[in-house]
Design an enzyme around this catalytic site. Sequence first.
Site, PDB file in Angstrom:
ATOM      1  N   PRO A 115      46.725  83.493  12.786  1.00 32.67           N
ATOM      2  CA  PRO A 115      48.138  83.012  12.764  1.00 32.67           C
ATOM      3  C   PRO A 115      47.514  81.419  13.137  1.00 32.67           C
ATOM      4  CG  PRO A 115      48.551  83.128  15.134  1.00 32.67           C
ATOM      5  CD  PRO A 115      46.684  83.776  14.567  1.00 32.67           C
ATOM      6  N   ASN A 169      33.762  77.828  16.918  1.00 32.31           N
ATOM      7  CA  ASN A 169      33.819  76.605  16.071  1.00 32.31           C
ATOM      8  C   ASN A 169      33.622  75.634  17.475  1.00 32.31           C
ATOM      9  OD1 ASN A 169      35.451  77.522  14.091  1.00 32.31           O
ATOM     10  ND2 ASN A 169      37.254  76.135  14.395  1.00 32.31           N
ATOM     11  N   LYS A 216      28.286  97.393  21.277  1.00 30.84           N
ATOM     12  CA  LYS A 216      27.225  96.497  21.088  1.00 30.84           C
ATOM     13  C   LYS A 216      26.443  96.704  20.026  1.00 30.84           C
ATOM     14  CE  LYS A 216      23.419  94.155  21.612  1.00 30.84           C
ATOM     15  NZ  LYS A 216      22.179  93.677  22.118  1.00 30.84           N
ATOM     16  N   LYS A 268      46.672  67.231   4.934  1.00 31.45           N
ATOM     17  CA  LYS A 268      46.169  67.980   5.872  1.00 31.45           C
ATOM     18  C   LYS A 268      47.520  68.255   6.734  1.00 31.45           C
ATOM     19  CE  LYS A 268      42.585  69.975   7.236  1.00 31.45           C
ATOM     20  NZ  LYS A 268      41.380  70.154   8.044  1.00 31.45           N
ATOM     21  N   ILE A 316      48.744  77.853  14.993  1.00 33.20           N
ATOM     22  CA  ILE A 316      49.279  77.720  16.162  1.00 33.20           C
ATOM     23  C   ILE A 316      50.086  76.610  15.758  1.00 33.20           C
ATOM     24  CG2 ILE A 316      49.355  76.575  18.621  1.00 33.20           C
ATOM     25  CD1 ILE A 316      46.765  78.022  18.561  1.00 33.20           C
TER      26      ILE A 316
HETATM   27  N1  CTP Z   1      45.360  74.890  13.830  1.00 34.47           N
HETATM   28  C1  CTP Z   1      45.906  75.924  14.438  1.00 34.47           C
HETATM   29  N2  CTP Z   1      45.239  77.091  13.768  1.00 34.47           N
HETATM   30  C2  CTP Z   1      44.500  77.601  12.780  1.00 34.47           C
HETATM   31  C3  CTP Z   1      44.004  75.713  12.281  1.00 34.47           C
HETATM   32  C4  CTP Z   1      44.508  74.640  12.948  1.00 34.47           C
HETATM   33  O1  CTP Z   1      46.363  75.343  15.017  1.00 34.47           O
HETATM   34  N3  CTP Z   1      45.166  78.337  13.377  1.00 34.47           N
HETATM   35  C5  CTP Z   1      45.692  72.995  14.431  1.00 34.47           C
HETATM   36  C6  CTP Z   1      44.267  72.612  14.852  1.00 34.47           C
HETATM   37  O2  CTP Z   1      44.532  72.577  15.944  1.00 34.47           O
HETATM   38  C7  CTP Z   1      44.798  70.887  14.716  1.00 34.47           C
HETATM   39  C8  CTP Z   1      44.798  70.816  13.273  1.00 34.47           C
HETATM   40  O3  CTP Z   1      45.603  72.643  13.107  1.00 34.47           O
HETATM   41  O4  CTP Z   1      45.516  70.176  15.141  1.00 34.47           O
HETATM   42  C9  CTP Z   1      44.061  71.150  11.654  1.00 34.47           C
HETATM   43  O5  CTP Z   1      42.740  71.762  12.308  1.00 34.47           O
HETATM   44  P1  CTP Z   1      41.892  71.994  11.210  1.00 34.47           P
HETATM   45  O6  CTP Z   1      40.888  73.227  11.364  1.00 34.47           O
HETATM   46  O7  CTP Z   1      41.359  70.902  10.740  1.00 34.47           O
HETATM   47  O8  CTP Z   1      43.179  72.860   9.950  1.00 34.47           O
HETATM   48  P2  CTP Z   1      43.080  73.982   8.782  1.00 34.47           P
HETATM   49  O9  CTP Z   1      44.226  74.731   8.646  1.00 34.47           O
HETATM   50  O10 CTP Z   1      41.958  75.030   9.353  1.00 34.47           O
HETATM   51  O11 CTP Z   1      42.107  73.132   8.104  1.00 34.47           O
HETATM   52  P3  CTP Z   1      40.807  73.561   6.962  1.00 34.47           P
HETATM   53  O12 CTP Z   1      40.439  73.852   6.419  1.00 34.47           O
HETATM   54  O13 CTP Z   1      40.350  72.391   7.199  1.00 34.47           O
HETATM   55  O14 CTP Z   1      39.891  74.355   8.174  1.00 34.47           O
END
Ligand code: CTP
Length: 405
Positions: free
Chosen positions: A309, A212, A291, A341, A311
Amino acid sequence: MATAELAGKHLVLGMTGGIACYKIAELTRLLTKAGATVQVVMTEAATQFITPVTMQALSGRPVYTSQWDARVPNNMAHIDLSREADAIVIAPASTDFLARLAHGMADDLLSTLCIARDCPLLVVPAMNRQMWQNPATQRNVAQLRADGIEVLGPDSGPQACGEIGDGRMLEAAATYEAIASFFAPKILSGRRLLLTAGPTFEPLDPVRGITNRSSGKMGFALARAAQQAGADVHLVAGPVALETPWGVFREDVQTAQQMHDAVMRTVADADIFIGVAAVADWRVDHVSDRKIKKTAERTLPSFSFVENPDILAAVARLSKPPFVVGFAAESDNLEVHGEEKRARKNVPLLIGNLGPQTFGLDDNEVILFEAGGATRLPRADKQTLARALITEIAKRLPPGISPAG
Ligand code: CTP
């Protein structure tokens, strides 16, 4: 470093004799760049290592070297200079000067200034390792600590004399960090903060992967601000090219699963969890151990993905969660997506900003989403914003884990 982090602060920077005097040129530059005014006072020995002219040019103020300076109208330089100061910093602090301080000697301008002060005193020792380890020095340092004097460092490593060990002065940047930390209000004193920062990297094969976009700057700035606010900070970082903030414990990980495991292993000890990392939502279900090569027929590779997961949500679901703060970068409609969210991840506070416009930039503008509504914070550089966010988080800690609780 944030602009004007030390705005309005006035420091007396006392230099004693030692080769580390060269580091004080850079320290003076860092302090003045951060908005502090710096009054340099040098002992006779310090002037043998770097000239008062250099220090005057860097600090923008005349340098004092003698107690008999005719520029001070009432001949009370030892009183006047420290009365205006928010702190006196002795850097480098030689073995001899530490000994004189510990015994309350006042036989030159700098030692007299120190004994006549009504402001905090910080010393930054610099000496050979044998001099540092000498029981007399250790006794003096213990006495200085008992007298309420802050001792910053020393560092360990190669020394100007060619030996290796404890005693060398902290680098200018680390000394700056310790001084900035000294001035920060201790609103998270005694609190333990766990936070994630940066991207994650999910391998496809030994040379490729998906990730990302995230520089990690916001998470590192928050870790620094929390450390300065007195928190014990554990930073779990994805792959980023950033220096660890001073005083922060850092654990490096690559993948979302590793980040998840690092967090779950330590979260029970945390009072606050902040998920700043841009975690990859998916990983391939099978990572090739070789590879992946182009084929003669040019058939395109195909991958099947599994979900990583979440987190943040996992921490929020714990039976005894810490105070959980989420982050979200949205490309559009932040007001709607942010609150949606926050509710979906079931966290009390979510900090939203509009990305990808801000990725890698030093400035940011955020909205705080919580059950009671949304609050917009003014646009600022990430260090200033980090301090503001730490203040907002400290205010919201529920009773029992609040600093006052
Ligand atoms: N986050 C996390 N673990 C993941 C995805 C996200 O801990 N697998 C946490 C990020 O660190 C952040 C928050 O969730 O604090 C929002 O992240 P974001 O990527 O915007 O959330 P998503 O649930 O992935 O939403 P989207 O569908 O917009 O990607």
